[in-house]
Design an enzyme around this catalytic site. Structure first.
Site, short mmCIF file in Angstrom:
data_model
loop_
_atom_site.label_atom_id
_atom_site.label_comp_id
_atom_site.label_asym_id
_atom_site.label_seq_id
_atom_site.Cartn_x
_atom_site.Cartn_y
_atom_site.Cartn_z
N HIS A 19 6.35 6.18 10.97
CA HIS A 19 7.57 5.38 10.86
C HIS A 19 8.83 6.24 10.75
CE1 HIS A 19 6.10 1.33 10.70
NE2 HIS A 19 5.30 1.54 9.68
N GLU A 66 2.56 6.00 7.57
CA GLU A 66 3.93 6.02 7.04
C GLU A 66 4.77 7.09 7.72
OE1 GLU A 66 4.74 3.51 5.31
OE2 GLU A 66 2.64 2.90 5.15
N GLY A 85 0.83 -1.20 0.00
CA GLY A 85 0.00 0.00 0.00
C GLY A 85 0.87 1.25 0.00
N ALA A 86 1.92 1.20 0.82
CA ALA A 86 2.87 2.30 0.91
C ALA A 86 4.12 1.78 1.60
CB ALA A 86 2.27 3.48 1.68
N MET A 87 5.20 2.55 1.53
CA MET A 87 6.47 2.14 2.14
C MET A 87 7.18 3.35 2.72
SD MET A 87 8.56 -0.11 3.04
CE MET A 87 10.03 0.30 3.96
N GLU A 88 7.60 3.21 3.98
CA GLU A 88 8.10 4.33 4.78
C GLU A 88 9.56 4.66 4.52
OE1 GLU A 88 8.43 0.60 7.50
OE2 GLU A 88 7.04 1.39 6.03
N ASN A 89 10.03 4.59 3.28
CA ASN A 89 11.42 4.96 2.99
C ASN A 89 11.72 6.32 3.61
OD1 ASN A 89 11.54 2.67 1.09
ND2 ASN A 89 10.27 3.98 -0.19
N GLU A 114 5.24 -2.00 13.19
CA GLU A 114 3.95 -1.89 12.53
C GLU A 114 2.78 -1.76 13.51
OE1 GLU A 114 3.80 -1.12 9.63
OE2 GLU A 114 5.70 -1.79 8.76
#
Length: 941
Positions: free
Chosen positions: A385, A382, A345-349, A404
């Site tokens: 994070h 996100e 869904g999304a990624m906390e880079n 998470e």
């Protein structure tokens, strides 16, 4: 501001050595590319080069004998800093492949003497130096052993360097490599995403490193604890922009037809939050306290102002978290980008958060209230994070819940700050608590914190990204009562991160707990499941028992605590809040009604003696607002699940729905419909279904009439946030059970749209329901129209609605055609394949078609989607939801047996749970079918 990191004189020398000129990099990478293309006429990633050994597949159990046979890195080396240069080609080469070339130089420190260097590398073709994959040099006075040999290990995804002598403990070294990889469309590591804009095909180079894909981009120590500073350079063609975690600095070199973008060094961080992107996207920008905030998306989406809402909420959410954590946002910029192809869904880079388009973009004219809420909550999750997970990080993936679980809780707080009128914190009971109850009640569940040895290979790591890790959060009230200023420091104390409020409770005057925090919380984190607390108001006694959905299931996982918990109980008596107890001391009897776990402040279910159940049901029927909306939802959900576990009767659970004809609030209705959905899945192929529909029609009619009046015959939008959701429930259920006028309403709206495709009369809130029902009621004409609209829309949320709705058709041939489309990426994007199959399986007509489709193609589907995808488990769960016969159980077991040699990857646990749930469904159906038919028949008249 973020932490400042200092390096020694030797480390500074290393950085100087790493700082080669941009022109030299370009030349070296060009030469490497040409050499590798000539040497490797096959597909990049074959890993066939000098010094490479390929393991032979074996059917015998694998027993690690050598360090490179183990999935965990040795503890002899720690990385300090990387210089990574990447050059993605956005056009295919002469072999028709999209590739990237790169250089990596990692400075590392030897902390234990060793003659082995083991570093992660996967699907990379290396340029060799004197027959070896890498070059090794020492920094300062470090003595450099000669490289004896190097080889790649496919199983554990390692590059192994055998040295002629040991590295010196405490000394710094530099490991240099040059490589080529495929910029594939596999949604992993450094990959490509394609889309068409204004008739022109465009390619984006983008990335997804979590959990184990950074190694597919460059050789690295790819474990979360192996943090380092990253110095990134990206080479790309003019007309594109390069993005990474730090702020960019563009430069153009005369005579060279490329741009070279360098980035400020990152904070010390894990490989899994790295991000690299090359694109021609547009962006919008704002500045908050010298922090640059940008939203990136396709140029047309930015021009249509689809990024405005995300930009507007990002600043306030970041501001809230700075106050909440009492820690300044640690970076100089916050980029967020919507990608056409993205598996999660999304990624906390860190500093460059990546999203599916549906999770970041919002069109105020065409998107729904649900789309808006999704954008807000995903952004909030996100950005949480940026502190929890990125600034401070778990040591290993067995404790993923620390990242998470906490983010899943505080996302509600951030979203509530941005949109206070939504009262979104109340939704935690629906979206998280009840959701995780369903999984954690299985004998095949797992503890929040698993043993490290249980989580080793990439598939096991991906399995950890599940409902337990995300949604089994501590009770909300405990987080809101105590300050958070010490939370970040406490993060480093094993699993006390989320338990920190209990730590503060120990030292708060007037608050007492029966045991130490350690004793209390170990029972919640180290053993799976949760208790059902039974209160007998006749005697005042209270007891607990491990709640299992199937009481006959066998729990194979032992617990040192014998599945008992320390349970804090908040309760009320006849509407009056009582003092919280860890044990219920007082006797309550007579005419008083008792309700425990008020506002679902604890993670347990509650059962009562029959007399108190009768008093609660009487209260619901006469004065349901005497209970909060959360507790009304809780009573329904507890009762239905207690009945499935044979703790109370099924008819008692069904009686909790009788008052719904008077209920107008979304949360209780949604709780009831989710539980009744189980009955629909179990009975929509039996004679019970007719009586069930008749009962639902009776209960939904008043709600349908209520919204018809409230919306002035469906011409206005309800003002309340949850009222808008409940209007969707009213129309959707009413149409499915045949409420008079509903089908005609749906068909008229859809027909108007078909007659004038440029003018859609359907309100965005109602589109999903209207599309699905109109296609279900219609035929090929309605389906083909939806397909055309799906292919032509430029709004991702609209495409998502149509993609789901097309699975609602009742025509088998259309469903089979749609299933074929799912494996054609020109029709359905790879990111949407598994969810589309799930949508089809949700349809009673489509379920057997989807099951046959997946079984016949399992090897291909597994190879494409199953080895590391977080969402792959949902495919097995979605297809098998309806399984409830002995024949289906045997088919499921045979499927497991037939495909054992192929494997199930990140769906391994899901398959075991599917077998467990199917077994429980068979038993429940046998014991309850006649009783349920009798009850629905009597209550629907």
């Amino acid at each position: 501001m973020g932490k400042v990191y200092y390096v020694s004189k030797n480390m500074g020398l290393g950085m100087l050595i790493l700082a080669v000129t941009a022109l030299a990099i370009i030349i070296a990478l060009s030469i490497a590319y040409d050499k590798e293309r000539a040497k490797n006429q096959g597909k990049p990633g074959d890993e066939a080069s000098e010094g490479t050994t390929m393991p032979t597949p074996s059917t015998t159990p694998f027993t690690p004998k050598e360090p490179w046979d183990r999935y965990r890195l040795p503890d002899s080396i720690i990385p300090i800093a990387y210089n990574v240069t990447l050059w993605p080609r956005l056009e295919p080469n002469t072999d028709g492949l999209y590739v990237f070339t790169g250089q990596s130089a990692v400075v590392f420190k030897c902390v234990k003497e060793t003659d082995l260097i083991i570093i992660h590398a996967r699907k990379l073709n290396f340029t060799t130096f004197l027959g070896h994959h890498v070059k090794l040099s020492g920094l300062g006075d470090a003595t450099v052993p000669a490289i004896q040999k190097t080889w790649l290990v496919e199983k554990t995804e390692y590059l192994v360097i055998q040295l002629s002598s040991r590295l010196t403990m405490g000394a710094p070294y530099l490991l240099h490599s040059e490589f080529l990889g495929e910029l594939a469309d596999d949604l992993e590591g450094f990959y490509r995403s394609e889309y068409t804009e204004d008739g022109v095909k465009k390619v984006v180079a983008t990335s997804q490193m979590q959990a184990t894909y950074a190694r597919k981009t460059f050789p690295c120590f790819d474990e979360p604890a192996m943090k380092a500073v990253f110095n990134v350079t990206i080479i790309h063609k003019p007309g594109t922009v390069a993005l990474s975690n730090g702020k960019e600095n563009d430069s153009v070199i005369d005579g060279v037809p490329v741009k070279v973008t360098t980035f400020e060094p990152t904070e010390r961080m894990s490989t899994y939050v790295l991000a690299f992107i090359v694109t021609d996207f547009g962006y919008i920008q704002s500045n908050q306290n010298n922090l640059m905030i940008r939203i990136w998306a396709k140029r047309n989406a930015i021009a249509d102002r689809q990024g405005d809402y995300a930009l507007n909420v990002t600043g306030p959410i970041l501001q809230f978290y700075e106050q909440y954590y009492n820690t300044t946002y640690p970076l100089s910029k916050s980029d967020q980008i919507a990608l056409p192809d993205f598996n999660a869904g999304a990624m906390e880079n860190w500093g460059l958060v990546t999203y599916r388009e549906t999770a970041l973009l919002f069109d105020p004219m065409l998107s729904s209230t649900g789309n808006k809420e999704r954008v807000t909550t995903v952004i909030s999750h996100e950005l949480a994070h940026m502190w929890f997970g990125n600034l401070v990080t778990l040591r290993w993936w067995n404790d993923l819940w620390l990242n998470e679980g906490f983010a899943s809780y505080v996302e509600y707080l951030g979203a509530d700050y941005a949109e206070p009128s939504w009262n979104i914190k109340d939704h935690i009971i629906l979206y998280d608590v009840q959701k995780v109850f369903a999984v954690d009640a299985l004998a095949s569940s797992h503890p929040l914190s698993r043993q490290e040895e249980e989580v080793n290979d990439p598939a096991q790591i991906s399995e950890m990204f599940n409902t337990i890790s995300y949604s089994k959060v501590c009770s909300p009230e405990k987080f809101t009562q105590y300050p958070m200023q010490d939370l970040l420091q406490t993060y480093f104390i094993y699993y006390y991160i989320i338990i920190c409020p209990f730590h503060m409770i120990e030292h708060t005057p007037g608050i007492h707990i029966p045991h130490s925090v350690h004793d209390i919380m170990n029972r919640w984190t180290l053993q799976m499941g949760f208790p059902v607390v039974t209160i007998d108001t006749r005697t005042g006694s209270i007891s607990q028992k491990h709640f299992l959905l199937d009481p006959d299931s066998v729990v194979d996982r032992p617990s040192q605590f014998n599945y008992t918990w320390f349970v804090p109980i908040k309760w009320m008596k006849t509407g009056v809040e009582q003092q919280q107890y860890w044990l219920l001391h007082e006797t309550v009897s007579g005419e008083d009604w008792v309700l425990a776990n008020t506002n679902v402040s604890g993670y347990f279910r509650v059962n009562y003696d029959l007399g108190n159940w009768d008093r609660l049901l009487s209260l619901l029927n006469t004065d349901h607002q005497a209970l909060s909306v959360i507790n009304r939802a809780q009573v329904i959900d507890d009762a239905f699940n207690l009945a499935r576990a044979t703790i109370i009767s099924t008819t008692l659970a069904l009686r909790t729905t009788k008052y719904l004809s008077k209920e107008r609030n979304y949360i209780p209705w949604e709780s009831a419909l989710r539980n009744l959905d189980y009955y629909i899945l179990m009975f929509d192929r039996t004679e019970v279904y007719g009586a069930l529909q008749a009962y639902l029609k009776k209960q939904i009619q008043p709600l349908f009439d209520h919204f018809k009046i409230l919306t002035a015959n469906w011409t206005k939008v309800p003002e309340g946030h949850t009222d808008q959701y409940n209007e969707i429930n009213a129309i959707g259920i009413a149409c499915s059970v045949g409420v008079e006028g509903c089908r005609e309403l749906i068909n008229s709206w859809y027909r108007q749209w078909m007659e004038n495709p440029g003018q859609n009369p359907i309100h965005p809130n109602l589109k999903s329901t209207v599309y699905c029902n109109a296609i279900a009621f219609g035929g090929v004409q309605e389906w083909d129209f939806a397909w055309r609209m799906f292919k032509n829309t430029t709004l991702a949320s609209e495409a998502s609605r149509l993609r789901s709705a097309m699975a609602c058709t009742k025509a088998p041939w259309l469903l089979n055609r749609y299933l074929d489309y799912t494996l054609d990426p020109t029709k359905i994007r790879k990111q949407d394949t598994t969810s589309t199959i799930q949508y089809i399986a949700r349809n009673v007509v489509g379920m057997p078609l989807a099951w046959n489709f997946v079984r016949a193609r399992w090897s291909y589907i597994f190879e494409q989607f199953g080895k590391g995808s977080f969402s792959f488990a949902n495919l097995v769960n979605g297809i098998t939801k309806r399984f409830s016969s002995e024949f289906e159980l045997q088919e499921l077991k045979k499927f497991k047996e037939d495909n054992f040699h192929v494997g199930f990857g990140s769906a391994t646990m899901a398959l075991e749970q599917a077998i467990e749930k199917t077994t429980a469904n068979i038993k429940w159906l046998t014991e309850n079918k006649a009783e349920v038919l009798k009850w629905f028949t009597e209550e629907s008249t």
